[in-house]
Design a protein around this motif. Sequence first.
Motif, PDB file in Angstrom:
ATOM      1  N   SER A  85     -27.118  -9.288 -28.104  1.00 43.27           N
ATOM      2  CA  SER A  85     -26.260 -10.047 -27.184  1.00 43.27           C
ATOM      3  C   SER A  85     -26.163 -11.510 -27.601  1.00 43.27           C
ATOM      4  O   SER A  85     -25.239 -12.212 -27.220  1.00 43.27           O
ATOM      5  N   SER A 198     -22.004  -9.016 -23.397  1.00 44.69           N
ATOM      6  CA  SER A 198     -22.596  -8.127 -22.385  1.00 44.69           C
ATOM      7  C   SER A 198     -22.875  -6.771 -23.043  1.00 44.69           C
ATOM      8  O   SER A 198     -22.376  -6.497 -24.134  1.00 44.69           O
ATOM      9  N   LYS A 199     -23.644  -5.952 -22.368  1.00 45.57           N
ATOM     10  CA  LYS A 199     -23.942  -4.609 -22.888  1.00 45.57           C
ATOM     11  C   LYS A 199     -22.666  -3.826 -23.123  1.00 45.57           C
ATOM     12  O   LYS A 199     -22.515  -3.093 -24.107  1.00 45.57           O
ATOM     13  N   LYS A 200     -21.720  -3.985 -22.214  1.00 40.97           N
ATOM     14  CA  LYS A 200     -20.444  -3.283 -22.289  1.00 40.97           C
ATOM     15  C   LYS A 200     -19.660  -3.750 -23.537  1.00 40.97           C
ATOM     16  O   LYS A 200     -19.049  -2.941 -24.250  1.00 40.97           O
ATOM     17  N   GLU A 201     -19.711  -5.068 -23.784  1.00 35.73           N
ATOM     18  CA  GLU A 201     -18.986  -5.616 -24.949  1.00 35.73           C
ATOM     19  C   GLU A 201     -19.617  -5.141 -26.260  1.00 35.73           C
ATOM     20  O   GLU A 201     -18.923  -4.830 -27.222  1.00 35.73           O
ATOM     21  N   LYS A 203     -21.182  -2.350 -26.677  1.00 36.57           N
ATOM     22  CA  LYS A 203     -20.756  -0.946 -26.815  1.00 36.57           C
ATOM     23  C   LYS A 203     -19.351  -0.847 -27.373  1.00 36.57           C
ATOM     24  O   LYS A 203     -19.054   0.011 -28.213  1.00 36.57           O
ATOM     25  N   LYS A 204     -18.476  -1.741 -26.899  1.00 38.36           N
ATOM     26  CA  LYS A 204     -17.080  -1.744 -27.370  1.00 38.36           C
ATOM     27  C   LYS A 204     -17.016  -2.059 -28.862  1.00 38.36           C
ATOM     28  O   LYS A 204     -16.261  -1.455 -29.617  1.00 38.36           O
TER      29      LYS A 204
END
Length: 324
Positions: A85, A198-201, A203-204
């Motif tokens: 991150s 972020s974790k979501k970013e 992953k993306k």
Amino acid sequence: MIVKTRSYPIEIMMLEAIVRRFPPHNPRKDEFKEKLMRKRAGYKGEFTLDYYMSQIDHSNFMILQDLRIPHNGTHFQIDTLLISSTFILIIESKNYAGILEFYPEFNQLIRTLNGVQEAFPDPIIQTKIQASQLKSFLSKNHQFTLPPIKFLVAMSNSQAIIKNPTNNKEVSQKVCRTSSIAFRIKPLEEEYKNPTLSKKEIKKIVKLLLNSHTPFIPDLASMNLPLEDMIQGVQCLQCNKFHMDRIHGSWICKHCGHVSKEAHIPAIKDFFLLYGFQISNKQLRRFLLINSVYTGNRILQALELLTTGSTKDRIYSPPKNFFE
Ligand SMILES: [Zn+2]
């Protein structure tokens, strides 16, 4: 977490097939042998890097090994990529032997091995370019703010002597031995503490890279490997001699007497590696040196290959995991 592991490169498998199938007197054999040795050494270095990377605590990272990403009409390749991150890290592996002297002012690395000097492109510049390509690729595909993209050059050959004759700061900061990679990652974790992704970013980004990854497949046509120049037939898995005879559903070596039911599988793999990922019954019979269409069909059907075309002119291709 390792989200993409390295697999044995198809390019090396192709070179192995070429070297195996070129007759000993063929004048081009040495050229391919040399290339194979070079590629194997590079892979060994990457493998060493993977080993040391597996030793570190990578719970805070997404690790992707061996990426080849198309961008701006070309491709860039990354040996190992770490995404956290707070920062992104590219690690380029080199497995050069000998005395290695970095001369960044001339963008070169001089290698002395067995009294012979050779110039290589500066891996620092190489990796710096990868970092800027990655940055441009990610910015083009996503809007979010990227963390700093850092890089390291890991020298994997433990026998190599690394020198920095001009005491260049960047060389001492960026070049390290693969075995000490953990000691180079730790300070980055301490330096970059502000989360940008972020974790979501993350992953993306991982998904984008995995979907974009395009493995390198050498252009077989440009290699000019006429079938009649290559050794055909099934190789004995015991004495390595060509070619085995098909008798009552088994392969029998006339040199050592070895009997095998599966010796044709490596031969079919060789065919795919040398002539592209398609084979017909006729091509199979020609390559394995068998006469019977029926035997050809039996062999092809038993391998559970992918098929296209009608029964008469059916074409068989390897499924995804055929070379593993
Ligand atoms: Zn044999």
